[in-house]
Structures are given as C-alpha cells and as structure tokens.
Motif scaffolding. Structure first.
Motif, PDB file in Angstrom:
ATOM      1  N   LEU A 158       0.821  -1.217   0.000  1.00 20.01           N
ATOM      2  CA  LEU A 158       0.000   0.000   0.000  1.00 20.01           C
ATOM      3  C   LEU A 158       0.853   1.265   0.000  1.00 20.01           C
ATOM      4  CD1 LEU A 158      -2.708  -1.064   2.621  1.00 20.01           C
ATOM      5  CD2 LEU A 158      -2.819  -1.243   0.125  1.00 20.01           C
ATOM      6  N   THR A 179      -4.370   5.480   2.133  1.00 20.34           N
ATOM      7  CA  THR A 179      -4.897   4.573   3.159  1.00 20.34           C
ATOM      8  C   THR A 179      -5.659   5.313   4.263  1.00 20.34           C
ATOM      9  OG1 THR A 179      -2.803   4.684   4.384  1.00 20.34           O
ATOM     10  CG2 THR A 179      -3.034   2.917   2.763  1.00 20.34           C
ATOM     11  N   ILE A 193      -8.852   3.732   5.786  1.00 22.05           N
ATOM     12  CA  ILE A 193      -8.810   2.369   6.319  1.00 22.05           C
ATOM     13  C   ILE A 193      -8.821   2.379   7.846  1.00 22.05           C
ATOM     14  CG2 ILE A 193      -7.530   0.189   6.422  1.00 22.05           C
ATOM     15  CD1 ILE A 193      -6.272   0.883   3.746  1.00 22.05           C
ATOM     16  N   GLU A 234      -7.660  -8.445   4.659  1.00 22.16           N
ATOM     17  CA  GLU A 234      -6.363  -8.131   4.061  1.00 22.16           C
ATOM     18  C   GLU A 234      -5.915  -9.391   3.343  1.00 22.16           C
ATOM     19  OE1 GLU A 234      -3.606  -7.479   2.358  1.00 22.16           O
ATOM     20  OE2 GLU A 234      -2.452  -8.389   3.959  1.00 22.16           O
ATOM     21  N   ILE A 278      -9.924  -0.342  -1.878  1.00 22.58           N
ATOM     22  CA  ILE A 278      -9.426   0.842  -1.173  1.00 22.58           C
ATOM     23  C   ILE A 278      -9.519   2.077  -2.061  1.00 22.58           C
ATOM     24  CG2 ILE A 278      -7.370   1.905  -0.151  1.00 22.58           C
ATOM     25  CD1 ILE A 278      -6.473  -0.958   0.623  1.00 22.58           C
ATOM     26  N   SER A 319     -11.724   5.400  -1.418  1.00 24.49           N
ATOM     27  CA  SER A 319     -11.078   6.706  -1.340  1.00 24.49           C
ATOM     28  C   SER A 319     -11.762   7.706  -2.263  1.00 24.49           C
ATOM     29  CB  SER A 319      -9.597   6.575  -1.706  1.00 24.49           C
ATOM     30  OG  SER A 319      -8.949   7.824  -1.678  1.00 24.49           O
ATOM     31  N   VAL A 327     -13.189   2.036   4.964  1.00 22.72           N
ATOM     32  CA  VAL A 327     -12.834   0.631   4.757  1.00 22.72           C
ATOM     33  C   VAL A 327     -12.462   0.038   6.110  1.00 22.72           C
ATOM     34  CG1 VAL A 327     -11.247  -1.002   3.670  1.00 22.72           C
ATOM     35  CG2 VAL A 327     -11.981   1.035   2.424  1.00 22.72           C
ATOM     36  N   MET A 356     -10.847  -3.029   7.604  1.00 21.12           N
ATOM     37  CA  MET A 356     -10.017  -4.119   7.090  1.00 21.12           C
ATOM     38  C   MET A 356      -9.578  -5.046   8.228  1.00 21.12           C
ATOM     39  SD  MET A 356      -6.541  -4.037   4.784  1.00 21.12           S
ATOM     40  CE  MET A 356      -7.378  -3.158   3.457  1.00 21.12           C
TER      41      MET A 356
END
Length: 260
Positions: free
Chosen positions: A106, A111, A114, A209, A220, A224, A230, A232
């Motif tokens: 990532l 991110t 997340i 994941e 993801i 976004s 998200v 996870m």
C-alpha cells in the motif's frame, strides 16, 4: 511426485497448472466446496475432495495415498486448517510448504480511509459504534457475515458472495433480504466497486487483508474516491508456522520443492 494440495483459492489453481507443467506430479486437491473442487479439476488436478476434512482424515489420506509433499494453499484467513496442516507435517515429519499470497503493498495508495481490526467481531463493534448510519458492503465472504450482523442491522447490510447453495443458506439463516445479496464472480475492478458503492449508498466497506489477488487495492481506491470507510480485518498469525515454510510465488514454490 504425489502432491496433497489443500486448496480452494485462485492461488491453488495456479499451483496445479504450474506443477503439471513443470513436474511429473500427481495431485489430490481438497476444497471445502464442490465449486472449488470443480475449478481444481478444470485446472488439472487428478483427484479432488469437496468437503472440510478433520485432522485425522488428512493424516489417513496422506499416509494411505503415500503422498510425497503437503502444500497448503488455503486462504490467508483459513487459520485453523493452516494450523492443522503445520501440526500434521511436524507429526509425520513430511515436506510441507505454505503458499501464501504476499500482503498488499500500500506504499503508493491513499490509506486514510482504512480502519484496521483484528477480527470480524471487532469489525462489527466498530461499525456499530462509529458508523451507525448508512449501508454496509460486506466484501469478505459468507462465512464471516454472522459476526457482523450481531452488531449491524441486516436492513443496511449488503454482502457480495458466491451464489452457491451454502452461501445462500447462510444469508437465509441471518434473514438477509435476497435483494441485498450481490453475486460475486471474482475480484471486482475499481469501477465495479464504485458502481456498487453508488448503487447501495454505502458508507462502509468490509474486507479482509487478502492480498492483491483478492482485489484489496481496487476496494481501497474505490472507497477513497467515494469518501467511504474501509474496515479491514488483518491476517491471523499462525504461531507454529515458520518463515522457512512459506513461499509467496510459483518460482519460490519450485525452488522449495527441489530443495527437499
């Protein structure tokens, strides 16, 4: 070479094809579903078993069939069977390989949306507390729905699942409206995920994941773009599993087999 392959993933189909192309291999593939077994047969597996196996059953089949190697290519979240297969390999002193898709890179991905949790129960609790409004897209398989709907109303729960009998039965047991079920045919593209977010007015996506092969990056990026959270679930850790047991790609698999 006789191979006992614990399968049921896209990785396992690639392994079957690779072994058949590069080794003189006779392969028995075990999966938990007939769907997975059919894919394994189409991939070239000589035999299949389409049901969950207990530890003693695996040991008996391995010994009676005089297999040379045990390859575990089950899903990264199928921690129980991986724990079992490692235990069997130690007890029988047999060659063992864990084929594990790499974790998602990532590094160049946004991110910020997340939220990481360690279990589906924790995911349900987090959504109940922090996202009490808006619909929830469940992109983590039928077997994990129960832990979420303990905390999240089925009225706003939309699972994407394989439309096979067992998965549909699980939805019925949880009183999930058939109109909420999203048929899954493989990893979705970013555009397909955006379409689902918009269609179901989603505020949260639940995912494992599960690595790039599981379409995590596309989920993801879609979240976004649409300003959606998200949640996870991180991979479980297997205490008995050694780093030396694990390979991450087909080249490493071949090298490991040749080292035995």
């Amino acid at each position: 070479m006789k191979v006992f392959l614990l399968g049921g993933t896209k990785d396992s189909i690639n392994i079957i094809k690779h072994l058949k192309s590069n080794f003189d291999a006779e392969i028995l593939t075990t999966t938990t579903t007939e769907y997975g077994a059919r894919l394994a047969r189409e991939g070239g597996s000589d035999e299949t078993i389409a049901r969950p196996l207990l530890k003693d059953e695996i040991k008996r089949i391995f010994i009676d069939g005089n297999y040379d190697i045990l390859i575990d290519a089950t899903h990264p979240f199928a921690s129980h069977i991986t724990q079992t297969s490692v235990s069997i390999s130690r007890e029988l002193k047999i060659p063992y390989i864990r084929f594990e898709r790499p974790t998602t890179n990532l590094e160049n991905i946004d991110t910020s949306h997340i939220r990481y949790v360690n279990s589906f129960d924790d995911a349900g609790k987090l959504i109940e507390k922090e996202f009490p409004q808006g619909n929830v897209l469940h992109f983590a398989g039928a077997n994990t729905m129960k832990d979420i709907v303990k905390y999240v109303s089925v009225d706003r729960f939309y699972p994407r699942i394989l439309k096979v009998e067992k998965s549909i039965e699980k939805c019925e047991e949880l009183d999930i409206d058939p109109s909420h079920i999203i048929p899954m045919t493989g990893a979705a593209t970013k555009a397909e995920n955006i379409e689902l977010i918009e269609k179901y007015s989603a505020k949260v996506i639940i995912t494992k994941e599960s690595g790039e092969i599981g379409g995590v990056i596309e989920k993801i990026e879609a979240a976004s773009d649409k300003d959606v959270a998200v949640v996870m679930i991180q991979r479980p850790k297997i205490e008995m599993l050694k780093k030396s047991d694990i390979v991450n790609d087909l080249k490493e698999l071949s090298e490991k087999i040749k080292s035995f």
